[in-house]
Write a protein that holds these residues in place. Structure first.
Motif, PDB file in Angstrom:
ATOM      1  N   TRP A 170      98.840  12.358  48.992  1.00  0.00           N
ATOM      2  CA  TRP A 170      97.115  11.404  49.078  1.00  0.00           C
ATOM      3  C   TRP A 170      96.781  10.825  48.324  1.00  0.00           C
ATOM      4  CZ3 TRP A 170      96.310   7.556  52.120  1.00  0.00           C
ATOM      5  CH2 TRP A 170      94.732   7.491  52.514  1.00  0.00           C
ATOM      6  N   LYS A 215      95.938   6.916  48.025  1.00  0.00           N
ATOM      7  CA  LYS A 215      95.014   6.443  48.475  1.00  0.00           C
ATOM      8  C   LYS A 215      94.434   5.526  47.813  1.00  0.00           C
ATOM      9  CE  LYS A 215      91.117  10.076  47.968  1.00  0.00           C
ATOM     10  NZ  LYS A 215      90.623  10.892  48.192  1.00  0.00           N
ATOM     11  N   GLY A 275      96.134  -2.811  53.034  1.00  0.00           N
ATOM     12  CA  GLY A 275      96.459  -2.176  54.207  1.00  0.00           C
ATOM     13  C   GLY A 275      97.037  -2.903  55.310  1.00  0.00           C
ATOM     14  N   GLU A 281     105.204   4.319  59.231  1.00  0.00           N
ATOM     15  CA  GLU A 281     104.246   3.177  58.710  1.00  0.00           C
ATOM     16  C   GLU A 281     105.855   2.569  58.127  1.00  0.00           C
ATOM     17  OE1 GLU A 281     101.711   3.539  55.779  1.00  0.00           O
ATOM     18  OE2 GLU A 281     100.306   3.711  57.823  1.00  0.00           O
ATOM     19  N   ARG A 296      97.696  -0.822  60.897  1.00  0.00           N
ATOM     20  CA  ARG A 296      97.225  -1.106  59.830  1.00  0.00           C
ATOM     21  C   ARG A 296      98.004  -0.513  59.216  1.00  0.00           C
ATOM     22  NH1 ARG A 296      94.335  -5.284  57.875  1.00  0.00           N
ATOM     23  NH2 ARG A 296      93.687  -4.409  56.007  1.00  0.00           N
ATOM     24  N   TYR A 297      97.605   0.113  57.292  1.00  0.00           N
ATOM     25  CA  TYR A 297      98.959   0.920  56.602  1.00  0.00           C
ATOM     26  C   TYR A 297      98.596   1.202  55.591  1.00  0.00           C
ATOM     27  CZ  TYR A 297     102.677  -1.858  59.118  1.00  0.00           C
ATOM     28  OH  TYR A 297     103.679  -2.214  59.987  1.00  0.00           O
ATOM     29  N   LYS A 339      97.337   4.836  55.442  1.00  0.00           N
ATOM     30  CA  LYS A 339      96.944   5.931  55.621  1.00  0.00           C
ATOM     31  C   LYS A 339      97.530   7.305  55.167  1.00  0.00           C
ATOM     32  CE  LYS A 339      97.960   5.283  59.867  1.00  0.00           C
ATOM     33  NZ  LYS A 339      99.151   4.637  59.754  1.00  0.00           N
ATOM     34  N   GLU A 340      96.520   8.196  55.617  1.00  0.00           N
ATOM     35  CA  GLU A 340      96.784   9.793  55.114  1.00  0.00           C
ATOM     36  C   GLU A 340      98.394   9.910  55.570  1.00  0.00           C
ATOM     37  OE1 GLU A 340      94.789  14.388  54.598  1.00  0.00           O
ATOM     38  OE2 GLU A 340      93.751  12.021  55.299  1.00  0.00           O
ATOM     39  N   ASN A 379     102.208   5.909  62.675  1.00  0.00           N
ATOM     40  CA  ASN A 379     101.471   4.431  62.881  1.00  0.00           C
ATOM     41  C   ASN A 379     100.956   5.806  64.609  1.00  0.00           C
ATOM     42  OD1 ASN A 379     102.133   2.720  61.559  1.00  0.00           O
ATOM     43  ND2 ASN A 379     104.462   2.836  62.792  1.00  0.00           N
TER      44      ASN A 379
END
Length: 258
Positions: free
Chosen positions: A74, A78, A112, A210, A236-237, A239-240, A244
């Motif tokens: 992550w 990120k 995202g 995702e 949204r896409y 993410k940690e 979904n």
């Protein structure tokens, strides 16, 4: 980035992966199981290898996140403003059950949002693609390409549901719709059926990742549809957690029946 300039190359990569997948599908393949007990075959691995190599040839500076690849931590992910999100085979259960309703999915995520998506259905000989703000298209089994768009909402909403993942929460949601027709489809084809106007609504009150949704999500957005969480915010896409939340994919339903 000019998405339309790279789209033909992405479609070519998806087609190459589809050819490999179909070759294995038509053979006496073996099924193994990952730690989470989900099935995996040589087709998943072969498709992954072709797609990752192809996407790196297209854009060496854009990272690739694939279901079958080693996951970047992550702390690294990120920082990604733009990345490829890949499911080498969505619907491995459909693949192993030989229903034909499995797909190869490639999406480009930016801030995202899925801004480009290519979905192929190797066994059905169909392909779908779309770019944000530029429309969505389908290539049918004859090779003909044509633009697609979500349908105007009919008097009786057409709900497309999963063949393998229907649960009580989804059934309860569908009951709230009143008169409706229920259609069934596997894998990310559920989004594509809405995008081409053959269905209106796909509620998913169950776990997805995702990479399961991103490519077909992009196609549906390009065709005039939406994919929102149950609280009404866009899915949204990046993410940690790659899981979904529950979501509702729709054509015109969200506009006319908020």
């Amino acid at each position: 980035m000019q998405y339309s300039s790279i789209l033909p190359e992405v479609i070519k990569v998806a087609d190459e992966a589809s050819t490999r997948v179909l070759h294995i599908y038509q053979s006496d393949f073996k099924v193994s199981y990952k730690e989470d007990e989900s099935p995996i075959t040589a087709a998943d691995v072969g498709s992954h290898e072709i797609i990752v190599k192809g996407l790196r040839n297209i854009s060496q500076d854009i990272p690739v996140l694939s279901e079958e690849g080693a996951q970047a931590p992550w702390e690294e992910r990120k920082q990604w403003r733009r990345f490829w999100l890949v499911d080498p085979i969505d619907g491995t259960k459909e693949f192993t059950q030989r229903t034909g309703e499995f797909t190869v999915n490639i999406a480009l995520i930016e801030d995202g949002e899925p801004v480009l998506g290519v979905v192929t259905a190797p066994s059905l000989k169909e392909a779908f693609w779309g770019i944000k703000g530029e429309g969505a298209y389908k290539r049918d089994r004859t090779g003909r390409e044509h633009r697609i768009r979500v349908a105007e909402l009919p008097d009786t909403v057409r709900v497309v549901a999963s063949k393998n993942h229907m649960n009580d929460e989804t059934r309860d949601f569908i009951r709230t719709l009143g008169p409706h027709k229920t259609l069934q489809a596997g894998s990310s084809l559920k989004f594509c059926r809405i995008a081409e106007g053959h269905a209106d609504l796909y509620p998913r009150m169950g776990p997805t990742s995702e990479w399961d949704t991103a490519a077909a999500h992009a196609v549906l957005l390009a065709a005039g549809g939406s994919v929102n969480t149950v609280d009404g915010t866009p899915l949204r896409y990046g993410k940690e957690s790659v899981l979904n939340p529950y979501f509702i994919a729709a054509g015109n339903w969200h506009i006319q029946r908020p």
